[in-house]
Design a protein around this motif. Structure first.
Motif, PDB file in Angstrom:
ATOM      1  N   ALA A  59       0.830  -1.206   0.000  1.00 18.51           N
ATOM      2  CA  ALA A  59       0.000   0.000   0.000  1.00 18.51           C
ATOM      3  C   ALA A  59       0.864   1.256   0.000  1.00 18.51           C
ATOM      4  N   THR A  60       1.945   1.251   0.766  1.00 20.78           N
ATOM      5  CA  THR A  60       2.838   2.412   0.845  1.00 20.78           C
ATOM      6  C   THR A  60       3.525   2.664  -0.486  1.00 20.78           C
ATOM      7  N   VAL A  61       4.079   1.604  -1.068  1.00 23.37           N
ATOM      8  CA  VAL A  61       4.795   1.749  -2.340  1.00 23.37           C
ATOM      9  C   VAL A  61       3.841   2.177  -3.456  1.00 23.37           C
ATOM     10  N   ASN A  62       2.650   1.600  -3.495  1.00 22.16           N
ATOM     11  CA  ASN A  62       1.666   1.963  -4.535  1.00 22.16           C
ATOM     12  C   ASN A  62       1.273   3.437  -4.442  1.00 22.16           C
ATOM     13  N   PHE A  63       1.026   3.907  -3.216  1.00 21.48           N
ATOM     14  CA  PHE A  63       0.631   5.305  -3.041  1.00 21.48           C
ATOM     15  C   PHE A  63       1.751   6.251  -3.483  1.00 21.48           C
ATOM     16  N   TYR A  64       2.960   6.010  -2.982  1.00 21.98           N
ATOM     17  CA  TYR A  64       4.066   6.920  -3.294  1.00 21.98           C
ATOM     18  C   TYR A  64       4.485   6.836  -4.755  1.00 21.98           C
ATOM     19  N   THR A  65       4.351   5.666  -5.373  1.00 21.55           N
ATOM     20  CA  THR A  65       4.672   5.552  -6.797  1.00 21.55           C
ATOM     21  C   THR A  65       3.725   6.423  -7.623  1.00 21.55           C
ATOM     22  N   ALA A  66       2.422   6.334  -7.321  1.00 21.87           N
ATOM     23  CA  ALA A  66       1.439   7.168  -8.024  1.00 21.87           C
ATOM     24  C   ALA A  66       1.687   8.645  -7.751  1.00 21.87           C
ATOM     25  N   LEU A  67       2.028   8.974  -6.507  1.00 23.83           N
ATOM     26  CA  LEU A  67       2.278  10.376  -6.155  1.00 23.83           C
ATOM     27  C   LEU A  67       3.496  10.918  -6.907  1.00 23.83           C
ATOM     28  N   HIS A  68       4.563  10.136  -6.993  1.00 22.85           N
ATOM     29  CA  HIS A  68       5.756  10.565  -7.738  1.00 22.85           C
ATOM     30  C   HIS A  68       5.402  10.836  -9.204  1.00 22.85           C
ATOM     31  N   LYS A  69       4.603   9.986  -9.786  1.00 18.35           N
ATOM     32  CA  LYS A  69       4.200  10.147 -11.191  1.00 18.35           C
ATOM     33  C   LYS A  69       3.440  11.466 -11.370  1.00 18.35           C
ATOM     34  N   HIS A  70       2.489  11.728 -10.482  1.00 21.90           N
ATOM     35  CA  HIS A  70       1.677  12.946 -10.599  1.00 21.90           C
ATOM     36  C   HIS A  70       2.480  14.197 -10.276  1.00 21.90           C
ATOM     37  N   LYS A  71       3.427  14.088  -9.352  1.00 22.11           N
ATOM     38  CA  LYS A  71       4.273  15.246  -9.052  1.00 22.11           C
ATOM     39  C   LYS A  71       5.092  15.652 -10.274  1.00 22.11           C
ATOM     40  N   ALA A  72       5.577  14.663 -11.020  1.00 25.30           N
ATOM     41  CA  ALA A  72       6.351  14.973 -12.237  1.00 25.30           C
ATOM     42  C   ALA A  72       5.482  15.694 -13.261  1.00 25.30           C
ATOM     43  N   ILE A  73       4.234  15.250 -13.394  1.00 24.02           N
ATOM     44  CA  ILE A  73       3.316  15.911 -14.333  1.00 24.02           C
ATOM     45  C   ILE A  73       3.003  17.327 -13.862  1.00 24.02           C
ATOM     46  N   ILE A  74       2.777  17.478 -12.559  1.00 22.54           N
ATOM     47  CA  ILE A  74       2.468  18.801 -11.993  1.00 22.54           C
ATOM     48  C   ILE A  74       3.624  19.776 -12.232  1.00 22.54           C
ATOM     49  N   ARG A  75       4.847  19.310 -12.025  1.00 24.99           N
ATOM     50  CA  ARG A  75       6.010  20.177 -12.260  1.00 24.99           C
ATOM     51  C   ARG A  75       6.034  20.644 -13.718  1.00 24.99           C
ATOM     52  N   GLY A  76       5.767  19.715 -14.630  1.00 22.27           N
ATOM     53  CA  GLY A  76       5.756  20.071 -16.044  1.00 22.27           C
ATOM     54  C   GLY A  76       4.672  21.068 -16.378  1.00 22.27           C
ATOM     55  N   ILE A  77       3.480  20.887 -15.825  1.00 23.49           N
ATOM     56  CA  ILE A  77       2.361  21.799 -16.091  1.00 23.49           C
ATOM     57  C   ILE A  77       2.650  23.190 -15.548  1.00 23.49           C
ATOM     58  N   ARG A  78       3.257  23.254 -14.362  1.00 20.21           N
ATOM     59  CA  ARG A  78       3.515  24.570 -13.762  1.00 20.21           C
ATOM     60  C   ARG A  78       4.643  25.319 -14.471  1.00 20.21           C
ATOM     61  N   THR A  79       5.539  24.605 -15.118  1.00 20.59           N
ATOM     62  CA  THR A  79       6.636  25.285 -15.812  1.00 20.59           C
ATOM     63  C   THR A  79       6.337  25.503 -17.301  1.00 20.59           C
ATOM     64  N   ASN A  80       5.741  24.486 -17.942  1.00 23.58           N
ATOM     65  CA  ASN A  80       5.481  24.587 -19.385  1.00 23.58           C
ATOM     66  C   ASN A  80       4.328  23.650 -19.758  1.00 23.58           C
ATOM     67  N   PRO A  81       3.091  24.079 -19.538  1.00 25.06           N
ATOM     68  CA  PRO A  81       1.941  23.189 -19.785  1.00 25.06           C
ATOM     69  C   PRO A  81       1.846  22.691 -21.221  1.00 25.06           C
ATOM     70  N   GLU A  82       2.295  23.511 -22.167  1.00 20.37           N
ATOM     71  CA  GLU A  82       2.228  23.097 -23.576  1.00 20.37           C
ATOM     72  C   GLU A  82       3.225  21.978 -23.879  1.00 20.37           C
ATOM     73  N   GLY A  83       4.267  21.886 -23.061  1.00 20.23           N
ATOM     74  CA  GLY A  83       5.283  20.865 -23.289  1.00 20.23           C
ATOM     75  C   GLY A  83       4.933  19.511 -22.696  1.00 20.23           C
ATOM     76  N   VAL A  84       3.865  19.466 -21.909  1.00 23.73           N
ATOM     77  CA  VAL A  84       3.431  18.202 -21.294  1.00 23.73           C
ATOM     78  C   VAL A  84       2.479  17.502 -22.252  1.00 23.73           C
ATOM     79  N   PRO A  85       2.743  16.231 -22.585  1.00 19.09           N
ATOM     80  CA  PRO A  85       1.858  15.519 -23.517  1.00 19.09           C
ATOM     81  C   PRO A  85       0.421  15.452 -22.995  1.00 19.09           C
ATOM     82  N   MET A  86      -0.528  15.505 -23.904  1.00 25.76           N
ATOM     83  CA  MET A  86      -1.938  15.478 -23.531  1.00 25.76           C
ATOM     84  C   MET A  86      -2.308  14.240 -22.698  1.00 25.76           C
TER      85      MET A  86
END
Length: 198
Positions: A144-171
């Motif tokens: 449960a711990t690994v699954n939660f943090y793995t998903a969170l890491h994935k979304h954090k990477a997307i969030i960083r991309g959106i906040r810096t360059n939303p057009e550069g993040v794939p749809m």
């Protein structure tokens, strides 16, 4: 009353350190009786070996109990640190609600940087720095711990991309954030309940 290894740390410490020294006073006492002829069986060398074996067993058992206590202490510290980190993600619910209530969602429209919080508002430092200690958790809690943090890491990477360059993040990443991020708050709450059980 239920046996708790942690409540007997003095006994454990005493047994592990002084276990091997118990043979001398016991052997000496019985030797006096043997000299006086009261306990002749103690003249047998096997008896001395038996006392030596008993003292060694006490030392081994004491060391094992001490190992278990230290392992439990490490697990308690790990779960407390993870709980503190998870409790610090209070704004996750608000972020999930914001993404769920978007009027225009991907693929029709990209997620606006103003709709996502800074990735740093979801800290993962404790998890990242203690991956070698995660084996202290039970198998289900580890998953449960690994699954939660793995998903969170994935979304954090997307969030960083959106906040810096939303057009550069794939749809597809915009879509994944909007579709999957709202599930994280419930996963977080379940993980908190699990870890509070230690």
């Amino acid at each position: 009353m239920m046996w708790e290894f942690g409540n007997y740390w003095m006994l454990i410490l005493f047994a592990s350190i002084f276990g091997s020294f118990l043979v001398w006073p016991i052997d000496s006492l019985f030797y006096k009786f043997a000299v006086l002829g009261k306990l002749e069986f103690l003249n047998d060398p096997a008896t001395g070996n038996l006392f030596l074996l008993l003292a060694s067993l006490i030392g081994v058992i004491g060391s094992f109990l001490l190992y278990i206590k230290r392992r439990r202490d490490r697990r308690r510290k790990l779960t407390q640190a993870l709980l503190t980190e998870l409790e610090g993600m209070e704004n996750m619910d608000n972020s999930a609600d914001t993404l769920s209530s978007l009027s225009e969602k991907p693929p029709e429209s990209r997620v606006s940087p103003s709709k996502v919080p800074p990735a740093e508002s979801f800290p993962t430092t404790v998890f990242d720095n203690n991956t070698s200690e995660l084996g202290l958790l039970s198998e289900d809690d580890l998953a449960a711990t690994v699954n939660f943090y793995t998903a969170l890491h994935k979304h954090k990477a997307i969030i960083r991309g959106i906040r810096t360059n939303p057009e550069g993040v794939p749809m597809p990443d915009h879509e994944a954030l909007v579709e999957d991020f709202p599930d994280l708050p419930s996963q977080r709450k379940k993980l908190l309940e699990r870890l509070r059980g230690y």
